[in-house]
Design an enzyme around this catalytic site. Structure first.
Site, PDB file in Angstrom:
ATOM      1  N   HIS A   1       1.474   4.962   3.957  1.00  0.00           N
ATOM      2  CA  HIS A   1       1.332   3.701   4.680  1.00  0.00           C
ATOM      3  C   HIS A   1       0.414   2.704   3.965  1.00  0.00           C
ATOM      4  CE1 HIS A   1      -2.368   5.454   6.393  1.00  0.00           C
ATOM      5  NE2 HIS A   1      -2.722   4.230   6.706  1.00  0.00           N
TER       6      HIS A   1
ATOM      7  N   LYS B   1       0.304  -1.995   3.397  1.00  0.00           N
ATOM      8  CA  LYS B   1      -0.785  -2.920   3.741  1.00  0.00           C
ATOM      9  C   LYS B   1      -0.627  -4.197   2.919  1.00  0.00           C
ATOM     10  CE  LYS B   1      -4.092   0.747   4.908  1.00  0.00           C
ATOM     11  NZ  LYS B   1      -4.548   0.616   6.269  1.00  0.00           N
TER      12      LYS B   1
ATOM     13  N   HIS C   1      -2.964   8.125  -0.917  1.00  0.00           N
ATOM     14  CA  HIS C   1      -3.459   6.750  -0.859  1.00  0.00           C
ATOM     15  C   HIS C   1      -4.250   6.333  -2.113  1.00  0.00           C
ATOM     16  CE1 HIS C   1      -2.105   7.291   3.132  1.00  0.00           C
ATOM     17  NE2 HIS C   1      -3.221   7.724   3.677  1.00  0.00           N
TER      18      HIS C   1
ATOM     19  N   LYS D   1     -15.119  10.736   5.135  1.00  0.00           N
ATOM     20  CA  LYS D   1     -15.239  10.438   6.563  1.00  0.00           C
ATOM     21  C   LYS D   1     -16.721  10.414   6.923  1.00  0.00           C
ATOM     22  CE  LYS D   1     -10.669  11.999   7.865  1.00  0.00           C
ATOM     23  NZ  LYS D   1      -9.977  10.707   7.802  1.00  0.00           N
TER      24      LYS D   1
HETATM   25  C1  BG6 Z   1      -4.180   8.907   6.939  1.00  0.00           C
HETATM   26  C2  BG6 Z   1      -5.088  10.096   6.873  1.00  0.00           C
HETATM   27  O1  BG6 Z   1      -3.127   9.026   6.031  1.00  0.00           O
HETATM   28  O2  BG6 Z   1      -4.920   7.727   6.635  1.00  0.00           O
HETATM   29  C3  BG6 Z   1      -6.270   9.933   7.804  1.00  0.00           C
HETATM   30  O3  BG6 Z   1      -4.351  11.260   7.233  1.00  0.00           O
HETATM   31  C4  BG6 Z   1      -6.979   8.628   7.548  1.00  0.00           C
HETATM   32  O4  BG6 Z   1      -7.179  11.032   7.689  1.00  0.00           O
HETATM   33  C5  BG6 Z   1      -5.986   7.467   7.535  1.00  0.00           C
HETATM   34  O5  BG6 Z   1      -7.945   8.433   8.577  1.00  0.00           O
HETATM   35  C6  BG6 Z   1      -6.645   6.181   7.092  1.00  0.00           C
HETATM   36  O6  BG6 Z   1      -5.726   5.134   7.262  1.00  0.00           O
HETATM   37  P1  BG6 Z   1      -6.229   3.626   7.497  1.00  0.00           P
HETATM   38  O7  BG6 Z   1      -4.971   2.827   7.511  1.00  0.00           O
HETATM   39  O8  BG6 Z   1      -6.959   3.617   8.798  1.00  0.00           O
HETATM   40  O9  BG6 Z   1      -7.128   3.309   6.351  1.00  0.00           O
END
Ligand code: BG6
Length: 488
Positions: free
Chosen positions: A179, A183, A241, A341
């Site tokens: 995802h 963005k 990511h 985190k």
């Molecule tokens: C997800 C992870 O893919 O991305 C999560 O599994 C993480 O652990 C999240 O919190 C972060 O996404 P964003 O869009 O909030 O930065």
């Protein structure tokens, strides 16, 4: 002006429809696109999960999720029209369940429409669901499948999943989601690099000193402990990511914005990553795990306690890496990656630090130029330059940013990444999705690092929640005479 070009009418089946992702992201994103007039009103959305909801009970739970998880307003009159698109079939999709004919019935008459199967389920059942879809005769000519991350937990399992899915869907019909690629600011990386001739001549080892990529979160693992403890930050965030962001910064200009042109360039970067083996883990990697502490003034528990009473674990909730790319453009330029985190702020950004001037006229005051791409929150860009501080008292050099904040420059509502990605699936645009060999190349590199960690006795370093992460991460850069950009 934002333009909402309607997509063709479609049928979308969401497996795992009662799960957190569907409620928090997928249904709210579909609603926003519906409200903007992009989704034709004869489209159909069918939720599939094991729970025995009636259609109305399921719609009520989608509304509740919209209010509580997405902070939306289900009393919006358009929301009621949107709910009218939603149906529900209670089904254990991993089995030859008696309810498959109900799904067939829900999709009747849509044989010629775009048909999307969104698998928001654990990856271990992706292959099984695809096989059942075929058995049920549901895979029409215009069908495509969306696979949520994580795609496996290592190269072998990713390959097994890819092979099982490939038995039913050809590669051009498989949409592997990361995802982050949806963005706005991440897509802007391509535009920034390849629509501004300014950057290309300085985008290499000749002018760049190093690159930092940070994805910092304030949240802990929350209710996802069982999944997270088997993954850790490396599998959950770096494999997908962070490596995707690195690819977008480091890739060569693609020939076009076609999916394969972009993906081929990204894969070349992944294949050029220098392996980090057992002898390099001390010098190139740092793992951390959060302890109790204070985040945003709130006392939070240690990772162990988030997992549950009496649990212990050596899973990392923080990773910092020094990554090198063995090619002509980047040899010798370190890419420092960090994610964790329970850090002091939620901040995703890419910082490109340029080399200092070859000869310093102004003494130690002159800092190197930096390009900061703020991916979230407060999306924008800063180009740090040196200026003469105005006023008398000699030539004093000061670092100042040329600052573009999206919020002030554009008045648009910020679409969630899933909005764009879902519409791209319907449109058949694969550019923002990962190809099979891309996912596998990322796993091949990540597997080596994880293998080296597993072969050593070392455990993750502890860090207090609300701190910048383990001290060792600061030392990783300190050894190279550099430092991380502050997280606060
Ligand atoms: C997800 C992870 O893919 O991305 C999560 O599994 C993480 O652990 C999240 O919190 C972060 O996404 P964003 O869009 O909030 O930065």
């Amino acid at each position: 002006m934002a333009e909402f070009v309607p997509v063709p009418s479609f049928d979308l089946v969401v497996f795992g429809a009662s799960g957190d992702l569907a409620m928090r992201k997928l249904f709210p994103s579909l609603f926003h696109r519906f409200k903007d007039g992009q989704i034709p009103r004869d489209s159909r959305i069918v939720g599939v999960a094991r729970q025995g909801f009636t259609r109305d009970a399921f719609r009520a739970s989608v509304s509740e999720g919209f209010a509580t998880l997405a902070k939306g307003d289900p009393t919006d009159p358009t929301y009621q029209a949107f709910l009218g698109l939603i149906d529900y079939v209670a089904l254990d999709a991993t089995k030859a369940d008696d309810a498959w004919p109900l799904l067939v019935q829900a999709l009747a008459g849509g044989e010629d429409k775009v048909r999307v199967f969104y698998l928001s389920t654990p990856p271990s059942v992706f292959g099984g669901i695809c096989a059942r879809l075929r058995e049920a005769g549901l895979v029409s000519a215009a069908s495509r499948v969306v696979l949520e991350k994580p795609l496996g937990r290592d190269l072998a399992s990713a390959k097994a999943i890819n092979d099982a899915v490939a038995d039913v869907f050809s590669e051009d019909r498989v949409y592997r989601i990361d995802h982050y690629l949806g963005k706005e600011t991440v897509q802007n990386l391509l535009v920034l690099r390849f629509a501004n001739a300014l950057f290309e001549p300085v985008w290499s080892r000749a002018s760049i000193d190093h690159v930092q990529i940070t994805v910092a979160e304030t949240i802990g693992v929350g209710s996802r402990g069982d999944y997270y403890d088997k993954s850790g930050a490396m599998r959950d965030m770096v494999q997908n990511h962070l490596l995707q962001l690195l690819c977008l910064v480091a890739m060569e200009p693609p020939n076009s914005v076609d999916a394969d042109a972009i993906r081929t360039e990204k894969i070349k970067v992944l294949q050029a990553l220098v392996p980090i083996g057992p002898k390099d883990i001390e010098s190139h990697t740092v793992r951390g795990q959060y302890k109790a502490g204070l985040v945003d003034g709130e006392a939070v528990k240690a990772y162990f306690d988030d997992l549950g009473p009496g649990r212990t674990s050596s899973t990392e909730t923080y990773v910092a890496l020094k990554v090198e790319i063995a090619n002509w453009r980047w040899a010798g330029v370190p890419f420092y990656l960090r994610t964790g985190k329970r850090l002091p702020s939620r901040r995703s950004e890419i910082v490109v630090t340029f080399r200092p001037p070859p000869h310093s006229l102004f003494g130690k005051d002159a800092s190197p130029n930096q390009l900061v791409m703020r991916l979230q929150p407060d999306e924008g860009m800063e180009m740090w330059l040196q200026i003469k501080e105005p006023g008398p008292g000699g030539l004093r050099v000061k670092s100042v940013p040329l600052d573009l904040s999206y919020d002030t420059a554009f008045t648009l509502r910020y679409p969630d990444a899933y909005e764009r990605l879902l519409m791209d699936v319907v449109r058949g645009n694969l550019s923002l999705f990962m190809r099979k060999d891309e996912v596998e190349s990322a796993w091949a590199w990540v597997d080596q690092v994880i293998g080296a960690w597993e072969a050593s006795d070392a455990s993750p370093h502890h860090y207090a929640s609300g701190s910048d992460g383990p001290l060792q991460a600061a030392l990783l850069l300190d050894r190279d005479g550099r430092h991380w950009r502050s997280l606060v």
